[in-house]
Design an enzyme around this catalytic site. Structure first.
Site, PDB file in Angstrom:
ATOM      1  CE  LYS A 119      -1.799  -4.645   3.278  1.00  0.00           C
ATOM      2  NZ  LYS A 119      -2.080  -5.928   2.605  1.00  0.00           N
ATOM      3  CE1 TYR A 144      -3.933  -1.980   5.093  1.00  0.00           C
ATOM      4  CE2 TYR A 144      -3.299   0.264   4.529  1.00  0.00           C
ATOM      5  CZ  TYR A 144      -3.639  -1.015   4.138  1.00  0.00           C
ATOM      6  OH  TYR A 144      -3.674  -1.334   2.819  1.00  0.00           O
ATOM      7  CB  SER A 189      -0.879  -0.005   1.253  1.00  0.00           C
ATOM      8  OG  SER A 189      -1.511   1.248   1.412  1.00  0.00           O
TER       9      SER A 189
HETATM   10  C1  WQD Z   1      -9.349  10.384   0.004  1.00  0.00           C
HETATM   11  C2  WQD Z   1      -9.371  11.893   0.214  1.00  0.00           C
HETATM   12  C3  WQD Z   1      -9.836  12.554   2.476  1.00  0.00           C
HETATM   13  C4  WQD Z   1     -14.018  11.235   2.513  1.00  0.00           C
HETATM   14  C5  WQD Z   1      -6.913   5.506   2.439  1.00  0.00           C
HETATM   15  C6  WQD Z   1      -5.789   4.857   3.166  1.00  0.00           C
HETATM   16  C7  WQD Z   1      -4.794   4.325   2.180  1.00  0.00           C
HETATM   17  C8  WQD Z   1      -5.456   3.415   1.172  1.00  0.00           C
HETATM   18  C9  WQD Z   1      -6.617   4.063   0.550  1.00  0.00           C
HETATM   19  C10 WQD Z   1      -5.450   1.074   1.715  1.00  0.00           C
HETATM   20  C11 WQD Z   1      -8.677  12.327   1.511  1.00  0.00           C
HETATM   21  C12 WQD Z   1     -10.908  13.030   1.540  1.00  0.00           C
HETATM   22  C13 WQD Z   1     -12.702  11.492   2.176  1.00  0.00           C
HETATM   23  C14 WQD Z   1     -14.927  12.319   2.629  1.00  0.00           C
HETATM   24  C15 WQD Z   1     -13.148  13.814   2.070  1.00  0.00           C
HETATM   25  N1  WQD Z   1      -5.954   2.220   1.793  1.00  0.00           N
HETATM   26  N2  WQD Z   1     -12.281  12.767   1.966  1.00  0.00           N
HETATM   27  N3  WQD Z   1     -14.461  13.572   2.407  1.00  0.00           N
HETATM   28  O1  WQD Z   1      -7.201   8.473   3.131  1.00  0.00           O
HETATM   29  O2  WQD Z   1      -6.326   8.860   0.773  1.00  0.00           O
HETATM   30  O3  WQD Z   1      -6.370   6.595   1.697  1.00  0.00           O
HETATM   31  O4  WQD Z   1      -7.491   4.575   1.547  1.00  0.00           O
HETATM   32  O5  WQD Z   1      -4.369   0.748   1.281  1.00  0.00           O
HETATM   33  O6  WQD Z   1      -3.828   3.660   2.883  1.00  0.00           O
HETATM   34  O7  WQD Z   1      -5.176   5.804   4.000  1.00  0.00           O
HETATM   35  O8  WQD Z   1      -8.479   7.613   1.097  1.00  0.00           O
HETATM   36  O9  WQD Z   1     -10.769   7.659   0.255  1.00  0.00           O
HETATM   37  O10 WQD Z   1     -10.378   7.930   2.746  1.00  0.00           O
HETATM   38  O11 WQD Z   1      -9.765   9.775   1.223  1.00  0.00           O
HETATM   39  O12 WQD Z   1     -12.775  15.001   1.904  1.00  0.00           O
HETATM   40  O13 WQD Z   1     -16.118  12.175   2.949  1.00  0.00           O
HETATM   41  O14 WQD Z   1     -10.720  12.293   0.359  1.00  0.00           O
HETATM   42  O15 WQD Z   1      -9.543  13.531   3.444  1.00  0.00           O
HETATM   43  O16 WQD Z   1      -8.024  13.521   1.247  1.00  0.00           O
HETATM   44  P1  WQD Z   1      -7.056   7.996   1.743  1.00  0.00           P
HETATM   45  P2  WQD Z   1      -9.928   8.174   1.348  1.00  0.00           P
END
Ligand code: WQD
Length: 320
Positions: free
Chosen positions: A145, A141, A117
């Protein structure tokens, strides 16, 4: 060649299974159905229900089906949950890998594609993250990985188990509506859920040092992720080993970019409420994808519209 896909009944695993089958491989699925669904396993594909921690079960599956290699996707994958319950993540993701590798070594299975990841990088402060960027995971998490990658490196040296690590960036979309992500843990499904409830989507922070003030990510279609596994499996069959690859598009999209596309695809008003930053979110994390392009000839093909469009079709199927 026969590949065991652990987590093959889950969202990403089910796509990988289809990609391998379409390429002519034999596939066996192992899944404990904690988050996966048996309905995702294609008909006539052997399915073993259970955990990678069950050494006897895994050893039996490896020998009975004459498995040549393992695509290891079975894992817990929620960052927040890993902060609340780190033991769960070390048990499932680290002990799970130890147990799986024990079984592989004993059965003479010497090829592993490992699902890693971008969470291994933590908060990178570079424009494009390449595989040499310092790893500094922020959660159990992400650590689990990275520890997995380290363990595999040692197993390669000590037991000759060949390995390719795939570090996924932000996975989205679905190859078909039935294969869509049932979890509501990431931006796109979280926005769909808000829209469905007649509420405004939320943007976690509008004051980041990015062009529009919202976080930038590298979204990649799950069908492309699956294709990267197929390519990696074939490379292992041809003798490749020891490499780590980013799987992304090499293109950044902000939260507002994603909301705009969701608005276009769904025809809904996606004007957001901008709320506080979510702790631990990097401002920008976008892959440098040159290594996998040059090393394995892999390039992601689907754009953000294709991801949102297919994710929306799956969402509507599950929430009529
Ligand atoms: C994306 C962006 C949020 C929801 C996570 C894990 C990463 C990987 C993928 C597994 C961010 C913003 C989100 C909302 C928002 N997982 N957001 N409003 O955090 O980039 O990655 O999932 O391997 O390790 O950390 O993904 O989809 O949660 O967020 O503004 O209602 O959307 O702050 O910038 P993230 P995400």
């Amino acid at each position: 060649m026969t590949w065991l896909v652990t987590g093959g009944a889950g969202y990403i695993g089910a796509h990988v299974v289809r990609s391998l089958l379409a390429d002519g491989a034999e596939v066996v699925v192992l899944d404990d159905l904690s988050t996966g669904a048996a309905s995702r396993v294609p008909p006539r594909t052997p399915f073993v229900q259970g955990s990678v921690l069950d050494r006897r079960l895994v050893a039996g599956a490896l020998t009975e089906h004459r498995v040549d290699g393992v695509v290891h996707i079975a894992a817990k994958k929620q960052v927040g949950e890993s902060m609340a319950d780190p033991l769960l993540y070390y048990r499932e993701n680290v002990e799970g890998l130890v147990a799986l590798l024990d079984s592989c070594r004993d059965a003479g299975v010497d090829k592993v594609v490992f699902s890693s990841s971008a969470a291994t990088y933590g908060l990178p402060d570079v424009d494009l993250v390449d595989e040499e960027t310092r790893t500094a995971p922020l959660s159990p998490y992400g650590e689990s990985k990275l520890v997995g990658e380290w363990l595999l490196r040692h197993c390669e040296r000590a037991y000759g188990i060949r390995v390719l690590n795939l570090r996924y960036f932000n996975v989205a979309g679905a190859a078909t509506p039935e294969l869509g992500d049932v979890g509501v843990f990431n931006l796109i499904p979280m926005v769909f859920e808000r829209l469905q409830a007649g509420r405004r989507p939320r943007v976690f922070g509008g004051d980041y040092p990015t062009p529009d003030g919202t976080c930038v990510r590298d979204y990649v279609h799950v069908a492309d992720i699956a294709d990267a596994h197929r390519v990696a499996a074939r490379a292992l069959e041809s003798g490749a080993t020891g490499a780590t690859y980013n799987i992304g598009r090499g293109e950044g999209s902000s939260v507002l970019d994603v909301l705009r596309v969701i608005g276009e695809v769904t025809g809904r008003d996606t004007t957001p409420d901008v709320v506080d930053r979510r702790p631990g979110d990097p401002a920008r994390i976008v892959a440098d994808v040159r290594r996998i392009r040059e090393g394995l000839g892999f390039t992601a093909r689907h754009d953000l519209t294709a991801m949102v469009d297919s994710a929306w079709a799956g969402w509507q199927l599950r929430h009529p």
